[in-house]
Design an enzyme around this catalytic site. Structure first.
Site, PDB file in Angstrom:
ATOM      1  CD  GLU A   1      -2.640 -30.716  37.591  1.00  0.00           C
ATOM      2  OE1 GLU A   1      -3.097 -31.789  37.182  1.00  0.00           O
ATOM      3  OE2 GLU A   1      -1.454 -30.549  37.872  1.00  0.00           O
TER       4      GLU A   1
ATOM      5  CB  CYS B   1       2.396 -25.778  42.470  1.00  0.00           C
ATOM      6  SG  CYS B   1       2.976 -25.458  40.795  1.00  0.00           S
TER       7      CYS B   1
ATOM      8  CB  CYS C   1       2.837 -20.885  28.362  1.00  0.00           C
ATOM      9  SG  CYS C   1       4.262 -19.807  28.667  1.00  0.00           S
TER      10      CYS C   1
ATOM     11  CB  CYS D   1      10.051 -23.854  27.122  1.00  0.00           C
ATOM     12  SG  CYS D   1      10.241 -22.209  27.816  1.00  0.00           S
TER      13      CYS D   1
ATOM     14  CB  CYS E   1       7.250 -26.562  28.705  1.00  0.00           C
ATOM     15  SG  CYS E   1       5.778 -26.046  29.612  1.00  0.00           S
TER      16      CYS E   1
ATOM     17  CB  CYS F   1       2.818 -28.172  38.415  1.00  0.00           C
ATOM     18  SG  CYS F   1       1.492 -27.097  38.836  1.00  0.00           S
TER      19      CYS F   1
HETATM   20  N1  SAH Z   1       6.695 -20.160  33.165  1.00  0.00           N
HETATM   21  C1  SAH Z   1       7.399 -20.250  34.389  1.00  0.00           C
HETATM   22  C2  SAH Z   1       6.681 -21.010  35.470  1.00  0.00           C
HETATM   23  C3  SAH Z   1       5.931 -22.252  35.062  1.00  0.00           C
HETATM   24  S1  SAH Z   1       6.922 -23.613  34.555  1.00  0.00           S
HETATM   25  C4  SAH Z   1       8.797 -20.828  34.146  1.00  0.00           C
HETATM   26  O1  SAH Z   1       9.041 -21.292  33.045  1.00  0.00           O
HETATM   27  O2  SAH Z   1       9.612 -20.757  35.066  1.00  0.00           O
HETATM   28  C5  SAH Z   1       7.580 -24.191  36.116  1.00  0.00           C
HETATM   29  C6  SAH Z   1       8.821 -25.024  35.964  1.00  0.00           C
HETATM   30  O3  SAH Z   1       8.495 -26.289  35.360  1.00  0.00           O
HETATM   31  C7  SAH Z   1       9.869 -24.374  35.077  1.00  0.00           C
HETATM   32  O4  SAH Z   1      11.142 -24.426  35.674  1.00  0.00           O
HETATM   33  C8  SAH Z   1       9.804 -25.233  33.846  1.00  0.00           C
HETATM   34  O5  SAH Z   1      10.986 -25.185  33.104  1.00  0.00           O
HETATM   35  C9  SAH Z   1       9.519 -26.593  34.427  1.00  0.00           C
HETATM   36  N2  SAH Z   1       9.077 -27.568  33.443  1.00  0.00           N
HETATM   37  C10 SAH Z   1       8.456 -27.356  32.267  1.00  0.00           C
HETATM   38  N3  SAH Z   1       8.280 -28.512  31.603  1.00  0.00           N
HETATM   39  C11 SAH Z   1       8.809 -29.491  32.382  1.00  0.00           C
HETATM   40  C12 SAH Z   1       8.947 -30.899  32.235  1.00  0.00           C
HETATM   41  N4  SAH Z   1       8.487 -31.531  31.170  1.00  0.00           N
HETATM   42  N5  SAH Z   1       9.551 -31.581  33.235  1.00  0.00           N
HETATM   43  C13 SAH Z   1      10.004 -30.931  34.336  1.00  0.00           C
HETATM   44  N6  SAH Z   1       9.901 -29.617  34.527  1.00  0.00           N
HETATM   45  C14 SAH Z   1       9.308 -28.888  33.556  1.00  0.00           C
HETATM   46 FE1  SF4 Z   2       5.832 -21.290  29.510  1.00  0.00          FE
HETATM   47 FE2  SF4 Z   2       6.390 -23.812  30.000  1.00  0.00          FE
HETATM   48 FE3  SF4 Z   2       8.323 -22.173  29.194  1.00  0.00          FE
HETATM   49 FE4  SF4 Z   2       7.286 -21.894  31.681  1.00  0.00          FE
HETATM   50  S1  SF4 Z   2       8.428 -23.661  30.895  1.00  0.00           S
HETATM   51  S2  SF4 Z   2       7.700 -20.283  30.170  1.00  0.00           S
HETATM   52  S3  SF4 Z   2       5.156 -22.485  31.262  1.00  0.00           S
HETATM   53  S4  SF4 Z   2       6.531 -22.769  27.991  1.00  0.00           S
END
Ligand code: SAH
Ligand code: SF4
Length: 412
Positions: free
Chosen positions: A124, A137, A144, A148, A151, A375
């Protein structure tokens, strides 16, 4: 110099019905197509390719301008190129962005594309227009591997790295679609003024494809963005942060999400490999080459997990030696996450503590920002594309409604 004049008409897209399919048609190419995809070559790559074709370096500049400044994909329309070169191009090259599966927009002008990246995977891209900028974005991986806890992309696991063409193709398609809809013809007027790699995936795990893309975003003949208008967001891969610093040091955002190793280990597995002390040291090294004199720390607020006052005070200690700004992101809930969004009063209190310590802190409160925050949490696999695309929009709208309701509740 480019002018980032956001035309009024492109801010809210009032002329596009909500469920209308995207106007852009992507020409189909056969799977055995051996033509080189020029969208995947950075300026040096185009130069080498032109040289191999027996063309002068200035031809490469013209090509880059046609592709990225004019968003042109038909060599026939590249009128300042010799007819013979155009014919050669049509035979040996193509300009092919990933196919658009779906394109929607939210009431506030936020626009979302779902791109097909093959094998049932989709990524997306989100466009967020605001008063003085247009931020795109973009995604860097299908899925990934970083896992995390909060996420949904991470929960889906890793599928594959996107190619440079797929990364650049997101920006190319968005700029092309938005400028056509707004009737912009002057290549100096750009709709997209900022690009953030905060979509699906961990960009620093895909540096081979991301670096050429960044070079195109910065190139004056391509997207012409300054280094401070391109942001890479990372979960904290220390060695790759150094690599980015040494090659294309754009603005850096680091997803922190916890003030100590004990908690960060639990919610971000990457922390076990790269603990906070190492990450802070990498941030300090990055500052020597960063386009601004601060690092942006993203801090996801998870209700009852990391949103207590004490956590904010520990954060202040943690970042004592790292000039920074904080971006607080209220957790965007998704089914079965087992986590919840923070209460509104926690968001305010947390921001207040950081601000009082002299750390500039913003909160992603508005609807468009909520969607952008989401996103990074989109699932990688698309089995039923149409239904999934619908689900994505519904999921995000529900999340936005959820926040609106939470806000109202806390105001009462
Ligand atoms: N992998 C990179 C970039 C993509 S994620 C990173 O982790 O920074 C972009 C942002 O979205 C990150 O700060 C991540 O922690 C946040 N994010 C992930 N899941 C989320 C959620 N459920 N609600 C809000 N932000 C989220
Ligand atoms: Fe990967 Fe999501 Fe963690 Fe970013 S926040 S590193 S996209 S698992």
């Amino acid at each position: 110099r480019l002018l980032w004049k956001l035309p009024t008409s492109s801010r809210h897209f009032p002329f596009i019905p909500a469920n209308r399919p995207d106007r852009l048609t992507v020409s189909s190419v056969s799977e055995v197509d051996s033509r080189v995809n020029l969208l995947g070559l950075d300026p040096e790559g185009v130069k080498s390719w032109c040289a191999a074709m027996g063309e002068k370096p200035y031809r490469a500049v013209q090509l880059v301008r046609w592709i990225h400044r004019f968003c042109e994909d038909d060599f026939e329309n590249m009128t300042n190129l010799a007819k013979s070169f155009r014919a050669k191009l049509a035979e040996t090259a193509q300009i092919q962005a990933p196919a658009v599966l779906d394109c929607r927009y939210a009431a506030d002008g936020t626009r979302k594309w779902l791109f097909d990246v093959g094998n049932g995977n989709a990524v997306e891209t989100v466009f967020i227009p605001s008063e003085n900028r247009g931020t795109l974005c973009i995604s860097s991986q299908a899925g990934c591997a970083m896992g995390c806890l909060f996420c949904s992309t991470g929960k889906q696991g890793f599928n594959r790295n996107l190619t440079t063409a797929e990364i650049v193709g997101q920006v190319w398609t968005a700029e092309r679609t938005l400028r056509r809809e707004a009737g912009i013809t002057d290549p100096n007027d750009r709709v997209i003024s900022n690009v953030v790699l905060m979509g699906m995936g961990e960009p620093l795990q895909n540096l081979d494809a991301v670096l050429p893309a960044l070079r195109l975003f910065l190139d004056d003949n391509a997207y012409g963005l300054s280094r401070r208008r391109v942001t890479v967001s990372t979960c904290g891969l220390v060695r790759q942060i150094d690599k980015l610093a040494a090659s294309v040091p754009v603005a850096l955002a680091v997803s922190l999400h916890a003030p100590d190793d004990a908690l960060r280990d639990k919610i971000m597995p990457v922390n076990k490999k790269h603990p906070l002390a190492d990450l802070m040291a990498a941030c300090r090294r990055y500052l020597a080459v960063a386009p601004r004199d601060f690092i942006t720390f993203e801090y996801l607020l998870l209700g009852g997990v990391n949103d207590a006052d004490a956590m904010a005070y520990r954060l202040i200690d943690l970042v004592r030696d790292v000039p920074c700004k904080f971006n607080l992101i209220p957790f965007n809930a998704f089914p079965d996450s087992g986590l919840k969004a923070p209460d509104e009063d926690r968001i305010t209190a947390f921001a207040q503590i950081l601000n009082s310590a002299g750390i500039v802190t913003t909160v992603r409160r508005r609807r468009g920002d909520d969607i952008a925050a989401a996103c990074g949490q989109l699932a990688g696999e698309v089995k039923d594309r149409t239904r999934r695309a619908e689900r994505l929009v519904i999921q995000k709208e529900e999340a936005a409604d959820f926040f609106a309701a939470t806000k109202k509740g806390s105001e009462r």
